[in-house]
Design an enzyme around this catalytic site. Structure first.
Site, PDB file in Angstrom:
ATOM      1  N   GLY A  31      -8.971   2.690 -13.670  1.00  0.00           N
ATOM      2  CA  GLY A  31     -10.392   2.439 -13.917  1.00  0.00           C
ATOM      3  C   GLY A  31     -10.640   1.054 -14.480  1.00  0.00           C
ATOM      4  CG  HIS A  34     -10.501  -6.059 -11.932  1.00  0.00           C
ATOM      5  ND1 HIS A  34      -9.679  -6.312 -10.851  1.00  0.00           N
ATOM      6  CD2 HIS A  34      -9.672  -5.615 -12.922  1.00  0.00           C
ATOM      7  CE1 HIS A  34      -8.425  -6.071 -11.174  1.00  0.00           C
ATOM      8  NE2 HIS A  34      -8.383  -5.631 -12.425  1.00  0.00           N
ATOM      9  CG  HIS A  37      -8.946  -2.135  -9.803  1.00  0.00           C
ATOM     10  ND1 HIS A  37      -9.549  -2.612 -10.947  1.00  0.00           N
ATOM     11  CD2 HIS A  37      -7.730  -1.674 -10.184  1.00  0.00           C
ATOM     12  CE1 HIS A  37      -8.737  -2.434 -11.972  1.00  0.00           C
ATOM     13  NE2 HIS A  37      -7.628  -1.874 -11.550  1.00  0.00           N
TER      14      HIS A  37
HETATM   15  P1  AMP Z   1      -4.457  -0.656 -12.895  1.00  0.00           P
HETATM   16  O1  AMP Z   1      -5.820  -0.058 -12.914  1.00  0.00           O
HETATM   17  O2  AMP Z   1      -4.301  -1.852 -13.760  1.00  0.00           O
HETATM   18  O3  AMP Z   1      -3.365   0.368 -13.078  1.00  0.00           O
HETATM   19  O4  AMP Z   1      -4.251  -1.220 -11.414  1.00  0.00           O
HETATM   20  C1  AMP Z   1      -4.425  -0.383 -10.295  1.00  0.00           C
HETATM   21  C2  AMP Z   1      -3.928  -1.081  -9.059  1.00  0.00           C
HETATM   22  O5  AMP Z   1      -4.682  -2.283  -8.860  1.00  0.00           O
HETATM   23  C3  AMP Z   1      -2.454  -1.510  -9.153  1.00  0.00           C
HETATM   24  O6  AMP Z   1      -1.842  -1.319  -7.888  1.00  0.00           O
HETATM   25  C4  AMP Z   1      -2.563  -2.961  -9.499  1.00  0.00           C
HETATM   26  O7  AMP Z   1      -1.445  -3.718  -9.093  1.00  0.00           O
HETATM   27  C5  AMP Z   1      -3.799  -3.359  -8.713  1.00  0.00           C
HETATM   28  N1  AMP Z   1      -4.379  -4.586  -9.258  1.00  0.00           N
HETATM   29  C6  AMP Z   1      -4.755  -4.829 -10.540  1.00  0.00           C
HETATM   30  N2  AMP Z   1      -5.201  -6.080 -10.693  1.00  0.00           N
HETATM   31  C7  AMP Z   1      -5.096  -6.676  -9.477  1.00  0.00           C
HETATM   32  C8  AMP Z   1      -5.372  -7.984  -8.966  1.00  0.00           C
HETATM   33  N3  AMP Z   1      -5.860  -8.932  -9.762  1.00  0.00           N
HETATM   34  N4  AMP Z   1      -5.140  -8.227  -7.664  1.00  0.00           N
HETATM   35  C9  AMP Z   1      -4.628  -7.261  -6.858  1.00  0.00           C
HETATM   36  N5  AMP Z   1      -4.354  -6.012  -7.266  1.00  0.00           N
HETATM   37  C10 AMP Z   1      -4.569  -5.718  -8.557  1.00  0.00           C
END
Ligand code: AMP
Length: 258
Positions: A31, A34, A37
């Site tokens: 969650g 941005h 995601h």
């Molecule tokens: P999180 O919510 O931080 O667990 O991230 C969920 C997914 O989004 C994971 O696969 C992350 O690697 C991906 N993600 C987070 N930030 C970025 C970004 N800046 N660019 C690409 N993918 C992202």
């Protein structure tokens, strides 16, 4: 967009889609969504017939001294963003662990070093929740960001070793205008810290152009940057990985060495 909180309800819907031969894309997140995601959601939309976004702050991947309690939660805004991006289902369970949960998935090669060394137990929590989500949603494709590069390696290894029938799709890191990788944790940064975080990203980018000396160059450059504490700078699999602390916020980044 349909919001589902119950694991059984998700499993029923997913099984029905799977029987009718649909390509199902899964985008697991914690969650506070941005543009990084949303890039995963867009990729899934392009390649799949149905897209499931999961929003779950997984407690088992946080260490006892980490930011679980203050991790940003913005349910309404996240749902609006998923709707706009064209997700079919948002799976947002309250809890995915029974009180006597006792089964863990441990990947023991790619999980060592870097984040694995700095955050003991982190990848066990990640591997366990990702396998649970894959079994609940039964996707044909699952989307993960390069930003969490070591996590991607762990998940690729998990899926290979345990014969999980899913295609793992890596998605390039989405960055802010100054180069900082978008992250839910960036909102912890004060304006001064946010500037330092941009410099950190620029130094990673610069050091990655230095071939085999990339890690040495980055360590050297970061020493001169007051307010940024280096955790590690390491090359692995042709990429430069770095983690730093700025104030109370921990940031990670990685880039292909060139
Ligand atoms: P999180 O919510 O931080 O667990 O991230 C969920 C997914 O989004 C994971 O696969 C992350 O690697 C991906 N993600 C987070 N930030 C970025 C970004 N800046 N660019 C690409 N993918 C992202």
């Amino acid at each position: 967009v349909k919001v589902i909180a119950s694991p059984a309800a998700l499993q029923r819907q997913a099984a029905q889609w799977l029987r009718s031969g649909r390509r199902i894309g899964l985008v697991p997140t914690m969650g506070a969504l941005h543009a990084g995601h949303l890039e995963l959601v867009h990729r899934a939309k392009n390649e799949c017939d149905r897209v499931i976004v999961t929003i779950y702050v997984n407690p088992t991947q946080f260490g006892p001294k980490e930011d679980l309690a203050r991790y940003p939660r913005q349910r309404r805004k996240d749902l609006a963003l998923c709707r706009q991006a064209g997700a079919d289902i948002v799976f947002a369970p309250a809890n995915l662990y029974l009180p006597d949960h006792s089964t863990w998935v441990e990947e023991t090669d790619r999980s060592t070093g870097r984040e694995g060394a700095s955050r003991p137990g982190h990848f066990r929590g990640v591997a366990t929740i990702v396998l649970k989500l894959l079994l609940l949603a039964r996707p044909t494709h699952a989307y993960f960001g390069r930003k969490d590069g070591q996590q991607l390696e762990v998940i690729q290894r998990l899926v290979r070793d345990l014969n999980v029938p899913v295609k793992i799709v890596p998605v390039p890191t989405v960055r802010d205008r100054d180069g900082l990788a978008l992250s839910s944790r960036n909102r912890y940064l004060s304006p001064e810290e946010r500037l330092l975080a941009g410099t950190f990203a620029q130094l990673v980018h610069f050091a990655a152009s230095k071939g085999r000396s990339a890690a040495t160059v980055l360590r050297h450059d970061l020493k001169k940057l007051r307010g940024v504490q280096l955790d590690y700078a390491e090359i692995s699999g042709g990429r430069l990985y770095a983690a730093v602390r700025i104030g109370t916020t921990r940031l990670i980044d990685n880039e292909r060495v060139r």
